[in-house]
Each structure stands twice: as structure tokens, then as C-alpha cells.
Motif scaffolding. Structure first.
Motif, PDB file in Angstrom:
ATOM      1  N   ARG A 159      39.940 -28.514  84.894  1.00 13.85           N
ATOM      2  CA  ARG A 159      41.180 -27.730  84.926  1.00 13.85           C
ATOM      3  C   ARG A 159      40.953 -26.461  84.107  1.00 13.85           C
ATOM      4  NH1 ARG A 159      46.102 -29.609  85.649  1.00 13.85           N
ATOM      5  NH2 ARG A 159      46.796 -28.810  83.614  1.00 13.85           N
ATOM      6  N   VAL A 160      41.192 -25.305  84.737  1.00 14.64           N
ATOM      7  CA  VAL A 160      40.807 -24.025  84.131  1.00 14.64           C
ATOM      8  C   VAL A 160      41.998 -23.074  84.096  1.00 14.64           C
ATOM      9  CG1 VAL A 160      39.223 -22.053  84.290  1.00 14.64           C
ATOM     10  CG2 VAL A 160      38.474 -24.329  85.051  1.00 14.64           C
ATOM     11  N   PHE A 161      42.098 -22.334  82.994  1.00 12.77           N
ATOM     12  CA  PHE A 161      43.049 -21.225  82.937  1.00 12.77           C
ATOM     13  C   PHE A 161      42.276 -19.954  82.642  1.00 12.77           C
ATOM     14  CE2 PHE A 161      45.986 -18.312  80.735  1.00 12.77           C
ATOM     15  CZ  PHE A 161      46.919 -18.171  81.751  1.00 12.77           C
ATOM     16  N   VAL A 162      42.510 -18.918  83.462  1.00 14.79           N
ATOM     17  CA  VAL A 162      41.906 -17.603  83.267  1.00 14.79           C
ATOM     18  C   VAL A 162      42.985 -16.658  82.756  1.00 14.79           C
ATOM     19  CG1 VAL A 162      40.755 -15.645  84.356  1.00 14.79           C
ATOM     20  CG2 VAL A 162      40.235 -17.979  85.123  1.00 14.79           C
ATOM     21  N   GLU A 163      42.827 -16.178  81.530  1.00 12.36           N
ATOM     22  CA  GLU A 163      43.750 -15.178  80.996  1.00 12.36           C
ATOM     23  C   GLU A 163      43.146 -13.800  81.210  1.00 12.36           C
ATOM     24  OE1 GLU A 163      46.365 -13.896  77.082  1.00 12.36           O
ATOM     25  OE2 GLU A 163      44.855 -15.473  76.866  1.00 12.36           O
TER      26      GLU A 163
ATOM     27  N   LEU B 247      51.900 -22.837  79.588  1.00 11.95           N
ATOM     28  CA  LEU B 247      50.480 -23.106  79.347  1.00 11.95           C
ATOM     29  C   LEU B 247      50.307 -24.264  78.372  1.00 11.95           C
ATOM     30  CD1 LEU B 247      47.584 -22.202  79.923  1.00 11.95           C
ATOM     31  CD2 LEU B 247      47.772 -20.617  77.989  1.00 11.95           C
ATOM     32  N   LEU B 248      51.127 -24.331  77.337  1.00 15.21           N
ATOM     33  CA  LEU B 248      51.026 -25.428  76.374  1.00 15.21           C
ATOM     34  C   LEU B 248      51.438 -26.760  77.004  1.00 15.21           C
ATOM     35  CD1 LEU B 248      52.488 -23.648  73.217  1.00 15.21           C
ATOM     36  CD2 LEU B 248      50.102 -24.337  73.581  1.00 15.21           C
ATOM     37  N   ALA B 249      52.346 -26.707  77.966  1.00 18.82           N
ATOM     38  CA  ALA B 249      52.770 -27.936  78.654  1.00 18.82           C
ATOM     39  C   ALA B 249      51.784 -28.350  79.741  1.00 18.82           C
ATOM     40  CB  ALA B 249      54.152 -27.739  79.262  1.00 18.82           C
ATOM     41  N   ASN B 250      50.914 -27.430  80.145  1.00 22.32           N
ATOM     42  CA  ASN B 250      49.923 -27.703  81.195  1.00 22.32           C
ATOM     43  C   ASN B 250      48.543 -27.259  80.712  1.00 22.32           C
ATOM     44  OD1 ASN B 250      51.707 -28.329  83.823  1.00 22.32           O
ATOM     45  ND2 ASN B 250      52.691 -26.689  82.640  1.00 22.32           N
ATOM     46  N   PRO B 251      48.034 -27.903  79.686  1.00 20.18           N
ATOM     47  CA  PRO B 251      46.826 -27.398  79.028  1.00 20.18           C
ATOM     48  C   PRO B 251      45.580 -27.532  79.910  1.00 20.18           C
ATOM     49  CG  PRO B 251      47.406 -29.559  78.170  1.00 20.18           C
ATOM     50  CD  PRO B 251      48.544 -29.135  79.053  1.00 20.18           C
ATOM     51  N   PRO B 252      44.730 -26.527  79.905  1.00 25.23           N
ATOM     52  CA  PRO B 252      43.487 -26.580  80.676  1.00 25.23           C
ATOM     53  C   PRO B 252      42.388 -27.305  79.906  1.00 25.23           C
ATOM     54  CG  PRO B 252      43.642 -24.477  79.577  1.00 25.23           C
ATOM     55  CD  PRO B 252      44.916 -25.223  79.242  1.00 25.23           C
ATOM     56  N   ASP B 253      41.381 -27.752  80.643  1.00 21.59           N
ATOM     57  CA  ASP B 253      40.164 -28.262  79.999  1.00 21.59           C
ATOM     58  C   ASP B 253      39.316 -27.105  79.487  1.00 21.59           C
ATOM     59  OD1 ASP B 253      40.801 -30.913  80.872  1.00 21.59           O
ATOM     60  OD2 ASP B 253      39.934 -30.434  82.842  1.00 21.59           O
TER      61      ASP B 253
END
Length: 368
Positions: A199-203, A250-256
Motif C-alpha cells: 500500500r503506497v502513498f505518493v505525496e 491519510l492517518l486513517a488509511n496509512p500506507p506501507d
């Protein structure tokens, strides 16, 4: 009246084309172009590295006009080109960094044979009907390329198109072969191993403003996440190519894995941006990442606490060298599976083969 006079003058002065051929551009349009193209305008200055892939000796030799985005958004790389090819500073600018700033009058006066625009971006695109009609009325062939909307599909097609237009098919073929081989290294291994997706988040453009969090999803670097074996978690919230999510979401759906894009460079190390690219030492880049990861809320993410926070040079989102970012993503998302994948060497090799000056600086960095 001025625009009408310029259109008439351009029609009278436009050279007669003795021979022509047809090509299909990335918008699916069949376009007739001269057999020998010597005068072009480019809808983004950041297309210069793509031109250099095809002509390392003189990438701007045929450019008679260009947008002025390059020196504004990536001044460090632009400075490298200016040092090697001083003429780039003398090329007339036909706009700055938006499609609204494009000057039809200036472009027409320069008498290009071909205009190279993007499907999307910081210059004229497929929505720029007035620009298209005005240039075509003076005999200018307009071609659309794409390194950002669907980069992993359209980058090789765009390079092959440019090769045909500029009579550099061999050089384009060599680059595309290397590009496809590098992508296959990732795709083939993922297909065999079938790892659970990370699970990835790109800022995007970290530090540009004080809020959180701009991101890329179904375009640009957002596409690299799925190609590298991940799930881009922001796709659930952002329907288009890019958008924003709240820090609370984002804090409720944290990425790996967290990946931030760096818009800063060697001259902005004291700014709140992530800094990467030409001339930026790795340790200086890591300092900017550590500083950014200390932001309220971001510091609480497990990805940050576990050392799975990374930064990537922002301009890979609109570059034919995007494939090196895919390999870097793959190593971050699946470090065991891709432990032996050397994305640093890939960048060095591609740069040495297809760019006109030595590679200098860090283009990605990890917190740990």
C-alpha cells in the motif's frame, strides 16, 4: 488586426515543402510532416532531454522556439544544458509555464515546420483549439506526445514518433529497446513471484504549501505504483490524475510505503521542499527528507517510523527517463524480491548513453 497581419505574413513567407510523409501522433491524429524537419517549436522546455536522446551533439539545433518552463521548474538541469549548449538561452520563448501563456503570434513569426505539444502539461495541449487552428492555418504540422498522462504506455511511442519526425529512428530505437528491457525486469519478476501488493502513498511537490497532501493517482507517477507492484491508496479518493487528500484521511488509511516528490534542488536546500536532482549530494537530500518527515501527522505514519519513507525527483513524472523511477519504486515496495535490481546503475547507464553531459547528483533517497 495584429494577429491577422501575422497570419497573412506567415502564409506568404512559409517555405514550400517539396516532400512529405505521414505519421500518427499520440492523440491518434494522422499528420503530414516534411521529409526533412529543420525548424521546430516545443510546447515544454522539459522536452529538451528527449531531443537529446535523439541528438546528443546538438539537441536544440532545430528548436526555433520553446516555452520558458525549463529554467523555472528545473533550473539545475537547465543550467547543465545551458553550459553545454549556450544557444538554448537565445532561443525565443513563446510562453512561460502554462498553456494560457503560449503566444500564437510569436510562434508564427518563428516559422516552424513542426510544433511538438503534449497531450497534457504546461504548454498547449489537445484542448488548445485556437492555437491548433492558427498554427495549422500557416502550414505548421502539430504533433502530440505524452510522457505524463499514461507514461508507461506512451513514452516508447512518443520517442519512436520523435525519431520518425527528426530522422533519428535508429537513436530512438536504441533508447526504446533499453527502456523496454528495464521495464521488463520489473514486470517479469512480479509476474513470476506474485507478491502481495504494498500500500503506497505518493505525496506530490512536498513542501510547496503548508497543507497536506497533494498526490498523483491515475497519471504521472501514480502509474508507477501499480507497475512496481503496489496499490496507490489515494485512487480511492482522487478520481483523476492528481488531487489532494486530507491529513486526517491519510492517518486513517496509512500506507506501507510513503514516497514524496522533490521539487527542490541544489539552490533550495534551505527551503521546505524535498531536494533532489542535478548537483544535489545524497546526504543533503536525506536531510531534506528527514526534515519533511518531521511534519505534524506525517511523523506519525508507520511507514515513516519503520524507515519506509522515500523521496524521488519530481520531474520523472514528465520525462522519458521515467523507467528508472519505476525500478526505484519496485525496490522500495518489494525490497527482498528486487534486492539485486540496480536502479542506480540503470540511471547512470541511460544517462551516459543518451544525455550530453555526465550525471551529477542524487535522484532518489531513502530515510534509512
Amino acid at each position: 488586426m495584429l494577429r491577422t497581419c501575422l497570419l497573412v505574413a506567415a502564409l506568404l513567407l512559409a517555405p514550400v515543402q517539396a516532400a512529405a510523409k505521414q505519421v500518427m501522433d499520440l492523440a491518434g491524429r494522422m499528420v503530414t510532416i516534411p521529409d526533412r524537419v529543420e525548424r521546430i517549436v516545443i510546447g515544454e522546455g522539459r522536452y529538451v532531454p528527449a531531443l537529446a536522446v535523439l541528438d546528443r551533439a546538438d539537441p536544440v539545433g532545430r528548436v526555433v522556439g520553446m516555452m520558458g518552463d525549463y529554467e523555472d521548474v528545473d533550473p539545475a538541469t537547465y543550467a547543465k544544458y545551458r553550459a553545454r549548449f549556450p544557444r538554448i538561452a537565445e532561443i525565443p520563448r513563446i510562453g512561460r509555464a502554462s498553456r494560457e501563456s503560449f503566444s500564437i503570434e510569436r510562434a508564427i513569426v518563428l516559422q516552424p515546420q513542426v510544433a511538438i505539444f503534449g497531450l497534457d502539461g504546461h504548454g498547449p495541449d489537445t484542448r488548445s483549439g485556437e492555437v491548433i487552428r492558427a498554427l495549422e492555418a500557416t502550414g505548421v504540422a502539430i504533433l502530440f506526445v505524452d510522457f505524463r498522462r499514461d507514461p508507461l504506455v506512451n513514452t516508447p511511442k512518443s520517442m519512436e514518433l520523435l525519431g520518425k519526425v527528426l530522422g533519428r529512428e535508429r537513436e530512438a530505437g536504441e533508447f526504446v529497446a533499453a527502456w523496454k528491457a528495464a521495464l521488463a525486469e520489473v514486470e517479469d519478476r512480479l509476474a513470476r513471484a506474485r507478491p502481495a501488493p504494498a500500500r503506497v502513498f505518493v505525496e506530490s511537490r512536498v513542501g510547496l504549501d503548508s497543507g497536506c497532501c497533494e498526490t498523483m493517482t491515475r497519471g504521472m507517477m501514480g502509474r508507477f505504483v501499480s507497475a512496481a507492484g503496489g496499490i496507490n491508496i489515494a485512487e480511492a479518493m482522487v478520481p483523476g490524475e492528481a488531487g489532494s487528500v486530507t491529513l486526517e484521511w491519510l492517518l486513517a488509511n496509512p500506507p506501507d510505503v510513503y514516497i514524496g516528490t522533490a521539487i527542490g534542488g541544489v539552490d533550495s536546500l534551505d527551503r521546505p521542499w524535498l531536494a533532489l536532482g542535478a548537483g544535489v549530494p545524497a546526504e543533503a537530500a536525506r536531510v531534506t527528507l528527514a526534515r519533511s518527515m518531521g511534519r505534524i501527522g506525517i511523523a506519525e505514519l508507520a511507514a515513516v517510523r519503520n524507515g519506509r519513507a522515500h523521496a524521488i525527483w519530481h520531474h520523472f513524472y514528465n520525462s522519458p527517463f521515467n523507467i528508472v523511477a519505476v525500478q526505484a519504486f519496485a525496490k522500495w515496495l518489494h525490497p527482498t524480491l528486487f534486492a539485486d535490481l540496480d536502479s542506480d546503475r540503470l540511471l547512470r547507464d541511460l544517462h551516459d548513453r543518451f544525455q550530453p553531459f555526465p550525471l551529477d547528483g542524487a535522484y532518489w533517497i531513502s530515510l534509512k
